[in-house]
Design a protein around this motif. Structure first.
Motif, short mmCIF file in Angstrom:
data_model
loop_
_atom_site.label_atom_id
_atom_site.label_comp_id
_atom_site.label_asym_id
_atom_site.label_seq_id
_atom_site.Cartn_x
_atom_site.Cartn_y
_atom_site.Cartn_z
N GLY A 17 -29.94 19.12 31.21
CA GLY A 17 -30.69 18.67 32.24
C GLY A 17 -30.69 17.81 33.04
O GLY A 17 -30.85 16.67 33.89
N HIS A 38 -28.18 24.01 35.88
CA HIS A 38 -29.07 24.73 35.28
C HIS A 38 -30.24 25.80 36.49
O HIS A 38 -31.31 26.67 36.06
CB HIS A 38 -30.56 24.54 34.11
CG HIS A 38 -30.98 23.24 34.53
ND1 HIS A 38 -32.04 23.54 35.71
CD2 HIS A 38 -30.97 22.08 33.99
CE1 HIS A 38 -32.61 22.60 35.60
NE2 HIS A 38 -32.73 21.40 34.97
N ALA A 41 -34.90 27.52 36.13
CA ALA A 41 -34.80 27.68 34.68
C ALA A 41 -36.56 28.48 34.42
O ALA A 41 -37.54 27.72 34.24
CB ALA A 41 -35.03 26.06 33.65
N ALA A 50 -39.45 20.83 31.14
CA ALA A 50 -38.56 21.27 32.08
C ALA A 50 -37.34 19.35 32.02
O ALA A 50 -38.26 19.10 32.01
CB ALA A 50 -38.52 21.23 32.70
N ASN A 51 -36.38 19.24 32.23
CA ASN A 51 -35.81 17.84 32.91
C ASN A 51 -35.40 17.65 33.98
O ASN A 51 -34.44 18.71 34.02
CB ASN A 51 -34.62 17.83 31.35
CG ASN A 51 -34.24 16.04 32.25
OD1 ASN A 51 -34.05 15.47 32.72
ND2 ASN A 51 -32.82 16.14 30.86
N THR A 99 -42.26 16.71 31.79
CA THR A 99 -41.53 16.58 33.17
C THR A 99 -41.89 15.59 33.51
O THR A 99 -41.16 15.08 34.43
CB THR A 99 -41.59 18.17 33.77
OG1 THR A 99 -41.17 19.45 32.37
CG2 THR A 99 -41.12 18.10 34.65
#
Length: 111
Positions: A17, A38, A41, A50-51, A99
């Motif tokens: 992330g 990534h 995702a 999610a980052n 997020t």
């Protein structure tokens, strides 16, 4: 091969992330692409876990590429500030922030 190495490096350092990436056409004849290592995702899309830091850092790479290095550095410093404070971290970095909470923290660090 480069993709595999970048993902391994990201995991070793802390989290996928946090890893931005770019596919740059050095001739500038074709567009370049900037995205988190990534990718999108899709397995966690819409869950708020999610980052977003890698996406934000990818935007900073794009700003550098477009000649806006001072702004890019400001964005990187904002992300670093959020990480160093450790108050608003995503699940993949040991936190429980969503997020949007992380995005808001980075925006606040820009101000």
């Amino acid at each position: 091969f480069g993709d595999i190495v970048s993902e391994l490096t990201a995991v070793i350092t802390v989290s996928l992330g946090l890893a931005p990436s770019a596919n740059i056409d050095p001739t500038r004849e074709h567009p370049s692409m900037f995205e988190p290592v990534h990718g999108s995702a899709p397995d966690i899309a819409g869950k708020g876990v999610a980052n977003p830091m890698a996406a934000i850092l990818s935007a900073a790479m794009m700003l550098d590429h477009l000649g806006h290095s001072a702004v890019a550095e400001t964005v990187r410093e904002a992300v670093l500030s959020v990480v160093e404070r450790g108050e608003v971290l995503p699940p993949d970095m040991g936190g429980n922030a969503s997020t949007s909470q992380i995005g808001d923290a980075v925006v606040s660090a820009l101000e």
